[in-house]
Scaffold this active site. Structure first.
Site, PDB file in Angstrom:
ATOM      1  N   SER A  99     -34.810  -4.024  87.252  1.00  0.00           N
ATOM      2  CA  SER A  99     -35.088  -3.555  88.613  1.00  0.00           C
ATOM      3  C   SER A  99     -36.099  -2.408  88.659  1.00  0.00           C
ATOM      4  CB  SER A  99     -33.784  -3.147  89.304  1.00  0.00           C
ATOM      5  OG  SER A  99     -33.003  -4.293  89.529  1.00  0.00           O
ATOM      6  N   LYS A 131     -20.254  -4.671  92.204  1.00  0.00           N
ATOM      7  CA  LYS A 131     -20.632  -5.188  93.532  1.00  0.00           C
ATOM      8  C   LYS A 131     -19.450  -5.245  94.507  1.00  0.00           C
ATOM      9  CE  LYS A 131     -24.561  -7.900  91.886  1.00  0.00           C
ATOM     10  NZ  LYS A 131     -25.228  -9.199  91.805  1.00  0.00           N
ATOM     11  N   GLU A 173     -23.891  -8.973 107.999  1.00  0.00           N
ATOM     12  CA  GLU A 173     -23.084 -10.188 108.097  1.00  0.00           C
ATOM     13  C   GLU A 173     -22.967 -10.887 106.737  1.00  0.00           C
ATOM     14  OE1 GLU A 173     -21.448 -10.851 110.696  1.00  0.00           O
ATOM     15  OE2 GLU A 173     -20.719 -12.854 110.192  1.00  0.00           O
ATOM     16  N   ASN A 227     -25.015  -5.617  96.895  1.00  0.00           N
ATOM     17  CA  ASN A 227     -25.948  -5.262  95.810  1.00  0.00           C
ATOM     18  C   ASN A 227     -27.014  -4.266  96.269  1.00  0.00           C
ATOM     19  OD1 ASN A 227     -27.721  -6.828  97.318  1.00  0.00           O
ATOM     20  ND2 ASN A 227     -28.701  -7.707  95.520  1.00  0.00           N
ATOM     21  N   ALA A 266     -21.635 -14.461  92.120  1.00  0.00           N
ATOM     22  CA  ALA A 266     -22.973 -14.947  92.464  1.00  0.00           C
ATOM     23  C   ALA A 266     -22.867 -16.152  93.411  1.00  0.00           C
ATOM     24  CB  ALA A 266     -23.742 -15.316  91.205  1.00  0.00           C
ATOM     25  N   ARG A 291     -14.708 -24.205  86.248  1.00  0.00           N
ATOM     26  CA  ARG A 291     -13.764 -24.409  85.133  1.00  0.00           C
ATOM     27  C   ARG A 291     -12.340 -24.183  85.645  1.00  0.00           C
ATOM     28  NH1 ARG A 291     -14.870 -20.332  80.316  1.00  0.00           N
ATOM     29  NH2 ARG A 291     -14.288 -18.878  81.964  1.00  0.00           N
ATOM     30  N   ALA A 301      -8.770 -23.573  90.877  1.00  0.00           N
ATOM     31  CA  ALA A 301      -8.154 -22.765  91.938  1.00  0.00           C
ATOM     32  C   ALA A 301      -9.139 -21.729  92.482  1.00  0.00           C
ATOM     33  CB  ALA A 301      -6.904 -22.072  91.408  1.00  0.00           C
TER      34      ALA A 301
HETATM   35  P1  NDP Z   1     -18.753 -14.004  87.440  1.00  0.00           P
HETATM   36  O1  NDP Z   1     -18.234 -13.348  86.210  1.00  0.00           O
HETATM   37  O2  NDP Z   1     -18.311 -13.493  88.773  1.00  0.00           O
HETATM   38  O3  NDP Z   1     -18.397 -15.584  87.391  1.00  0.00           O
HETATM   39  C1  NDP Z   1     -18.627 -16.321  86.235  1.00  0.00           C
HETATM   40  C2  NDP Z   1     -18.404 -17.802  86.494  1.00  0.00           C
HETATM   41  O4  NDP Z   1     -18.804 -18.507  85.304  1.00  0.00           O
HETATM   42  C3  NDP Z   1     -16.983 -18.205  86.778  1.00  0.00           C
HETATM   43  O5  NDP Z   1     -16.994 -19.245  87.733  1.00  0.00           O
HETATM   44  C4  NDP Z   1     -16.491 -18.719  85.408  1.00  0.00           C
HETATM   45  O6  NDP Z   1     -15.482 -19.694  85.511  1.00  0.00           O
HETATM   46  C5  NDP Z   1     -17.740 -19.364  84.891  1.00  0.00           C
HETATM   47  N1  NDP Z   1     -17.802 -19.463  83.431  1.00  0.00           N
HETATM   48  C6  NDP Z   1     -17.907 -18.450  82.540  1.00  0.00           C
HETATM   49  N2  NDP Z   1     -17.988 -18.938  81.278  1.00  0.00           N
HETATM   50  C7  NDP Z   1     -17.928 -20.284  81.385  1.00  0.00           C
HETATM   51  C8  NDP Z   1     -17.972 -21.347  80.430  1.00  0.00           C
HETATM   52  N3  NDP Z   1     -18.062 -21.096  79.135  1.00  0.00           N
HETATM   53  N4  NDP Z   1     -17.902 -22.603  80.876  1.00  0.00           N
HETATM   54  C9  NDP Z   1     -17.817 -22.855  82.209  1.00  0.00           C
HETATM   55  N5  NDP Z   1     -17.752 -21.905  83.159  1.00  0.00           N
HETATM   56  C10 NDP Z   1     -17.824 -20.632  82.745  1.00  0.00           C
HETATM   57  O7  NDP Z   1     -20.345 -13.957  87.291  1.00  0.00           O
HETATM   58  P2  NDP Z   1     -21.440 -13.901  88.457  1.00  0.00           P
HETATM   59  O8  NDP Z   1     -21.059 -14.896  89.494  1.00  0.00           O
HETATM   60  O9  NDP Z   1     -21.671 -12.498  88.863  1.00  0.00           O
HETATM   61  O10 NDP Z   1     -22.785 -14.371  87.688  1.00  0.00           O
HETATM   62  C11 NDP Z   1     -22.960 -15.717  87.304  1.00  0.00           C
HETATM   63  C12 NDP Z   1     -24.354 -15.923  86.688  1.00  0.00           C
HETATM   64  O11 NDP Z   1     -25.369 -15.659  87.645  1.00  0.00           O
HETATM   65  C13 NDP Z   1     -24.650 -15.008  85.493  1.00  0.00           C
HETATM   66  O12 NDP Z   1     -25.380 -15.761  84.539  1.00  0.00           O
HETATM   67  C14 NDP Z   1     -25.531 -13.928  86.112  1.00  0.00           C
HETATM   68  O13 NDP Z   1     -26.397 -13.342  85.145  1.00  0.00           O
HETATM   69  C15 NDP Z   1     -26.323 -14.753  87.113  1.00  0.00           C
HETATM   70  N6  NDP Z   1     -26.879 -13.962  88.218  1.00  0.00           N
HETATM   71  C16 NDP Z   1     -28.248 -13.933  88.361  1.00  0.00           C
HETATM   72  C17 NDP Z   1     -28.839 -13.223  89.376  1.00  0.00           C
HETATM   73  C18 NDP Z   1     -30.329 -13.212  89.485  1.00  0.00           C
HETATM   74  O14 NDP Z   1     -30.875 -12.396  90.253  1.00  0.00           O
HETATM   75  N7  NDP Z   1     -31.036 -14.095  88.799  1.00  0.00           N
HETATM   76  C19 NDP Z   1     -28.030 -12.465  90.360  1.00  0.00           C
HETATM   77  C20 NDP Z   1     -26.608 -12.578  90.151  1.00  0.00           C
HETATM   78  C21 NDP Z   1     -26.070 -13.300  89.103  1.00  0.00           C
HETATM   79  P3  NDP Z   1     -13.926 -19.296  85.625  1.00  0.00           P
HETATM   80  O15 NDP Z   1     -13.676 -18.950  87.066  1.00  0.00           O
HETATM   81  O16 NDP Z   1     -13.221 -20.507  85.184  1.00  0.00           O
HETATM   82  O17 NDP Z   1     -13.708 -18.117  84.711  1.00  0.00           O
END
Ligand code: NDP
Length: 262
Positions: A17, A66, A78, A87, A130, A151, A154
Site C-alpha cells: 500500500s 478488518k 452501506e 479496510n 474477502a 471447504r 456451514a
Molecule cells: P479468510 O481467512 O477470511 O478466509 C479464508 C478462506 O479460505 C476460507 O473460506 C477457508 O475455508 C478457505 N481456505 C483456506 N485454506 C484452504 C484450503 N487449503 N483449501 C480450501 N479452502 C481453504 O481470508 P480472506 O477472505 O481475508 O482472504 C482470502 C484471499 O483473498 C487471500 O488469498 C487474500 O490474500 C486474498 N485477498 C486479496 C485482496 C486483494 O486486494 N487482492 C484483498 C483481500 C483478500 P474454511 O472456511 O473452510 O476455513
C-alpha cells in the site's frame, strides 16, 4: 501541510500500500506521507486512536483487523455495513468513518480486463472476509447468480443467510467444495489456499470462462488449472490497486486511473 496516512496490520511488512499511495500522489500532485504500522494483535484500537489523535487523516486496515475496524467506527458506508468489515478509515470532525473498498477494487479490476459482469454467473471459492466484501459490489455491477463454494459448508451457508436480503437482485447459494460442478462466466478464488501453498482440485465437469485469483505474488494451483484450460486468468494485483484507488479517492477527492498502475 503533508497529509499523513498509514496501513495497519499484523504482519505488515508484505504490504504494498505505501508504494501504491506514493505512486498515486506523484501522479495527482497530492502531498502525502503513507507508512506501515505494525499493531500488536491486542493493540489495534489503541494504535488506531493514537494515529488519529496525532493528526492522521486516513488509514487502511489489513489482516487481521478488518472486523475490529468495523466495530470501532462511528459511521459506516452501506457496503461496509454489508461486508461487516472495514479496510478504509478516516476521521472528520471527531467522527471515525469506515468503508470497505475491496469489492469495488475487484469490480474495477475485472472491468479493466474487459470481462463482462452484466447478467453473469459467478463461482466464488471461499467464504471468508474477502468473499463477504465482494458480493454486494459484484451484484451491483450486474452479477445475476453467485455460488459460494467453501471447504466448511456451514460458513458459506451462514454468509448466504447474512447477505441474501442485501442482494435480492441476484440468486445466491452455498455449496461444499466437493459439490463443485456446472458452468460459470467467472470463477474467483477467494480462498487463502495459495497463501499456504495448498492445492485446490477443480473437477473436469466444472466449466468456467474467466478466472480471477485474489492472492498475488504467490504460486496458485487455481491459476495453473485455469491456464491449463486456456481460460483468461489473472492474479489479484489489479484488485489491490483498485481498492487502493478507491481509498485514495475517499481521502483526497482525486481518482487515479487504474490502467496507469497495472
Ligand atoms: P479468510 O481467512 O477470511 O478466509 C479464508 C478462506 O479460505 C476460507 O473460506 C477457508 O475455508 C478457505 N481456505 C483456506 N485454506 C484452504 C484450503 N487449503 N483449501 C480450501 N479452502 C481453504 O481470508 P480472506 O477472505 O481475508 O482472504 C482470502 C484471499 O483473498 C487471500 O488469498 C487474500 O490474500 C486474498 N485477498 C486479496 C485482496 C486483494 O486486494 N487482492 C484483498 C483481500 C483478500 P474454511 O472456511 O473452510 O476455513
Amino acid at each position: 501541510m503533508t497529509k499523513q496516512f498509514a496501513v495497519i496490520g499484523n504482519p505488515i511488512e508484505q504490504s504494498r500500500s505505501p508504494e501504491l499511495h506514493h505512486a498515486f500522489a506523484a501522479k495527482t500532485g497530492v502531498d502525502l506521507n503513507y507508512k506501515k504500522i505494525l499493531a500488536p494483535l491486542d493493540g489495534f484500537e489503541t494504535t488506531t486512536k493514537t494515529f488519529f489523535s496525532q493528526g492522521g487523516i486516513g488509514m487502511n486496515v489489513t489482516v487481521p483487523f478488518k472486523e475490529q475496524a468495523f466495530t470501532l467506527c462511528d459511521q459506516l458506508t452501506e457496503r461496509a455495513k454489508i461486508a461487516k468489515a472495514v479496510n478504509t478509515l478516516w476521521m472528520q470532525d471527531g467522527t471515525l468513518y469506515g468503508d470497505n473498498t475491496d469489492g469495488q477494487g475487484l469490480v474495477a479490476a475485472i472491468q479493466a480486463l474487459g470481462w463482462n459482469l452484466e447478467n453473469s454467473r459467478i463461482l466464488i471459492l471461499g467464504a471468508g472476509g474477502a468473499t463477504r466484501g465482494v458480493i454486494y459490489p459484484l451484484v451491483q455491477a450486474g452479477a445475476k447468480k453467485i455460488v459460494i463454494a467453501n471447504r466448511t459448508l456451514a460458513r458459506a451457508e451462514q454468509l448466504v443467510n447474512d447477505l441474501k436480503d442485501a442482494v435480492v437482485q441476484a440468486e445466491l447459494s452455498a455449496i461444499g467444495l466437493e459439490q463443485l460442478s456446472g458452468e460459470f462466466d467467472l470463477a474467483i478464488n477467494a480462498t487463502s489456499a495459495s497463501l499456504t501453498g495448498d492445492a485446490l482440485q477443480l473437477p473436469e465437469n466444472l466449466i468456467f470462462h474467466h478466472a480471477y485469483e485474489m492472492a498475488y505474488g504467490k504460486p496458485s494451483s487455481f491459476l495453473d488449472q485455469a491456464q491449463a484450460r486456456q481460460v483468461p486468468s489473472t492474479d489479484g494485483f489489479g484488485m489491490l490497486v483498485g481498492q487502493a484507488i478507491e481509498a485514495f479517492y475517499i481521502w483526497n477527492a482525486v481518482k487515479p486511473e487504474l490502467k496507469d498502475f497495472l
